[in-house]
Scaffold this active site. Structure first.
Site, PDB file in Angstrom:
ATOM      1  CG  HIS A  49      -0.109   0.201   2.614  1.00 35.86           C
ATOM      2  ND1 HIS A  49       0.532  -0.941   3.389  1.00 35.86           N
ATOM      3  CD2 HIS A  49       0.056   2.317   3.673  1.00 35.86           C
ATOM      4  CE1 HIS A  49       0.795  -0.301   4.486  1.00 35.86           C
ATOM      5  NE2 HIS A  49       0.716   1.530   4.211  1.00 35.86           N
TER       6      HIS A  49
HETATM    7  C1  UD1 Z   1      -1.835   5.047   5.760  1.00 35.20           C
HETATM    8  C2  UD1 Z   1      -0.048   6.317   6.469  1.00 35.20           C
HETATM    9  C3  UD1 Z   1       0.166   4.584   6.080  1.00 35.20           C
HETATM   10  C4  UD1 Z   1      -0.648   3.809   6.848  1.00 35.20           C
HETATM   11  C5  UD1 Z   1      -1.424   3.614   6.204  1.00 35.20           C
HETATM   12  C6  UD1 Z   1      -2.528   2.145   6.874  1.00 35.20           C
HETATM   13  C7  UD1 Z   1      -0.653   8.154   6.147  1.00 35.20           C
HETATM   14  C8  UD1 Z   1       0.648   9.599   5.069  1.00 35.20           C
HETATM   15  N1  UD1 Z   1      -0.034   6.971   5.438  1.00 35.20           N
HETATM   16  O1  UD1 Z   1      -1.788   5.407   4.375  1.00 35.20           O
HETATM   17  O2  UD1 Z   1       1.524   5.431   7.263  1.00 35.20           O
HETATM   18  O3  UD1 Z   1       0.060   2.552   6.873  1.00 35.20           O
HETATM   19  O4  UD1 Z   1      -2.820   4.427   6.445  1.00 35.20           O
HETATM   20  O5  UD1 Z   1      -3.383   1.525   6.335  1.00 35.20           O
HETATM   21  O6  UD1 Z   1      -0.838   8.714   6.797  1.00 35.20           O
HETATM   22  N2  UD1 Z   1      -8.537   4.977   1.278  1.00 35.20           N
HETATM   23  C9  UD1 Z   1     -10.273   4.066   0.636  1.00 35.20           C
HETATM   24  N3  UD1 Z   1     -10.761   4.026   1.719  1.00 35.20           N
HETATM   25  C10 UD1 Z   1     -10.159   4.238   2.871  1.00 35.20           C
HETATM   26  C11 UD1 Z   1      -9.180   5.039   2.651  1.00 35.20           C
HETATM   27  C12 UD1 Z   1      -8.692   5.112   1.940  1.00 35.20           C
HETATM   28  O7  UD1 Z   1     -10.807   3.869  -0.618  1.00 35.20           O
HETATM   29  O8  UD1 Z   1     -10.923   4.111   3.785  1.00 35.20           O
HETATM   30  C13 UD1 Z   1      -8.279   5.497  -0.583  1.00 35.20           C
HETATM   31  C14 UD1 Z   1      -9.001   6.642  -0.930  1.00 35.20           C
HETATM   32  O9  UD1 Z   1      -7.936   6.772  -2.436  1.00 35.20           O
HETATM   33  C15 UD1 Z   1      -7.203   7.521  -0.167  1.00 35.20           C
HETATM   34  C16 UD1 Z   1      -5.515   6.717  -0.635  1.00 35.20           C
HETATM   35  O10 UD1 Z   1      -6.954   4.826  -0.177  1.00 35.20           O
HETATM   36  O11 UD1 Z   1      -7.310   8.507  -1.449  1.00 35.20           O
HETATM   37  C17 UD1 Z   1      -4.827   6.583   0.720  1.00 35.20           C
HETATM   38  O12 UD1 Z   1      -5.140   6.702   1.990  1.00 35.20           O
HETATM   39  P1  UD1 Z   1      -4.572   7.606   2.638  1.00 35.20           P
HETATM   40  O13 UD1 Z   1      -5.251   8.082   4.490  1.00 35.20           O
HETATM   41  O14 UD1 Z   1      -4.006   9.586   2.168  1.00 35.20           O
HETATM   42  O15 UD1 Z   1      -3.200   6.961   2.639  1.00 35.20           O
HETATM   43  P2  UD1 Z   1      -3.311   5.142   3.204  1.00 35.20           P
HETATM   44  O16 UD1 Z   1      -2.300   4.961   1.387  1.00 35.20           O
HETATM   45  O17 UD1 Z   1      -3.912   4.696   3.392  1.00 35.20           O
END
Ligand code: UD1
Length: 364
Positions: free
Chosen positions: A208
């Site tokens: 991820h």
């Molecule tokens: C975040 C943390 C990472 C952690 C991870 C655990 C940061 C910078 N990164 O990364 O350290 O290891 O969480 O999972 O805070 N999305 C969904 N549904 C959700 C959440 C996210 O569809 O419930 C998608 C969205 O497109 C979003 C992308 O995932 O833009 C990234 O989500 P984000 O919370 O920004 O970062 P993670 O990659 O989850």
């Protein structure tokens, strides 16, 4: 000890926080009026609600509903809403966990309001300042009054950065969580049975990190590597990774590889089942690297560096960047070669954190 009414706010928002909340909340609630504030960074059922339900976590007193977005916008929105929430709730201290954008926003909000700040999983360093997680860790540690460090290496890292006050090596709350989860899994059917998997006959894969999945070439290499693994590959796909696999076309590499089984993201208890039963795990998740080590499962980490150096030093984890083109070979051949140590404490980190907070707040 503080009076039972001393209020503490724990700020969570992303999947790894919910796991850490399991032991931490239980320990804190023995002595404090703990309120949980959820930023809403993760919002899908499988990324958030599932954890609150299956781990019987305390309902958040506030849910800020921030959601996804570019890092600056996401962190900024959290900061504004957390500031409002903290002004209204007036906690005696704020606890943040780990290294996500929710952690950073919580730390900034507390520091700017002059509320004592405690960081759980302080001192962890991956030594790559371009990684958002590393930026979040460094800033949070430098703003914190109490730094709860999982490992001896973490204490040394902080000391190199000039941070020696308020530093407590307490062990790792993820070991506490792992031990607590054993009690919750007793009456459950194992994820292996539901997925029709044979113990020791499959590889568990998760990816991820932005550096791996947002770059189409890198993601293509990862997909090629999974397609070249000799065992069944169980691949719970993070929502971000699913989108990127489709957008980049990398998903098509699995067309001729029916042994790669993409599934929805799984909860904590299923995740532990899947790690325990795997022959090997290939991942870019820090938490999974540690869980593998604790459970005695070999791990191949798709990265140049790791924050969990003990796992590599002891020979149970190997770093293989996807761009090396050697990921599949490592997954097919890696064997652990050393003794595992007790680097992550004794499963009582959360109790120590609650005790130290009690003494510190009681004395102020
Ligand atoms: C975040 C943390 C990472 C952690 C991870 C655990 C940061 C910078 N990164 O990364 O350290 O290891 O969480 O999972 O805070 N999305 C969904 N549904 C959700 C959440 C996210 O569809 O419930 C998608 C969205 O497109 C979003 C992308 O995932 O833009 C990234 O989500 P984000 O919370 O920004 O970062 P993670 O990659 O989850």
């Amino acid at each position: 000890m503080p009076s039972a009414r001393t209020r503490i706010a724990t700020i969570v928002g992303a999947r790894p926080h919910f796991v850490k909340l399991l032991p931490l909340s239980r320990a804190l609630r023995r002595s404090f009026d703990e309120i949980v504030i959820h930023t809403g960074q993760h919002y899908d059922f499988e990324m958030s609600r599932l954890f609150f339900d299956e781990l019987e976590l305390p309902e958040p007193a506030r849910h800020l509903g921030v959601g996804s977005g570019p890092h600056g916008a996401q962190t900024g929105a959290m900061l504004a809403r957390l500031e409002e929430a903290l002004v209204e709730e007036r906690p005696a201290a704020v606890i943040v966990l780990g290294d996500t954008n929710s952690t950073l926003a919580g730390a900034l909000a507390a520091a700017k309001l002059g509320i004592p700040l405690a960081h759980v999983e302080a001192g962890v360093r991956g030594h790559n300042r371009r990684e958002p997680e590393e930026q979040n860790r460094v800033v949070t540690d430098h703003l914190s009054d109490l730094l709860f460090v999982p490992t001896a290496d973490g204490v040394a890292e902080l000391s190199r950065e000039g941070i020696t006050r308020g530093v407590h090596r307490v062990g790792d709350v993820m070991l506490d969580a792992l031990e607590m989860a054993a009690a919750l899994t007793r009456d459950r059917a194992s994820a292996l049975g539901r997925l029709g998997l044979e113990r020791g006959r499959y590889v568990l894969a998760t990816f991820h990190r932005a550096a791996n999945v947002d770059d189409a070439t890198m993601l293509g290499r990862i997909a090629d590597a999974l397609a070249a693994v000799e065992d069944t590959v169980v691949f719970p796909v993070h929502p971000r990774t699913r989108v990127r696999l489709e957008q980049s076309g990398a998903a098509s590499r699995f067309a001729g590889a029916p042994h790669v089984r993409m599934i929805e993201p799984v909860g904590y208890l299923d995740s532990l089942d899947l790690v325990r039963g795997a022959r090997l795990v290939v991942t870019d998740s820090g938490g999974l690297q540690k869980e593998c080590y604790l459970l005695g499962v070999p791990c191949v980490t798709a990265d140049r560096q790791t924050a969990w150096v003990e796992t590599v030093r002891d020979g149970w984890n190997v770093l293989v960047p996807p761009e090396s083109g050697r990921l599949a070979e490592a997954v097919n051949t890696f064997k652990p070669r050393g003794q595992r140590g007790r680097h992550y404490g004794d499963g009582r980190a959360s109790e120590r954190i609650a005790d130290i907070l009690g003494r510190t707040l009681g004395a102020s």
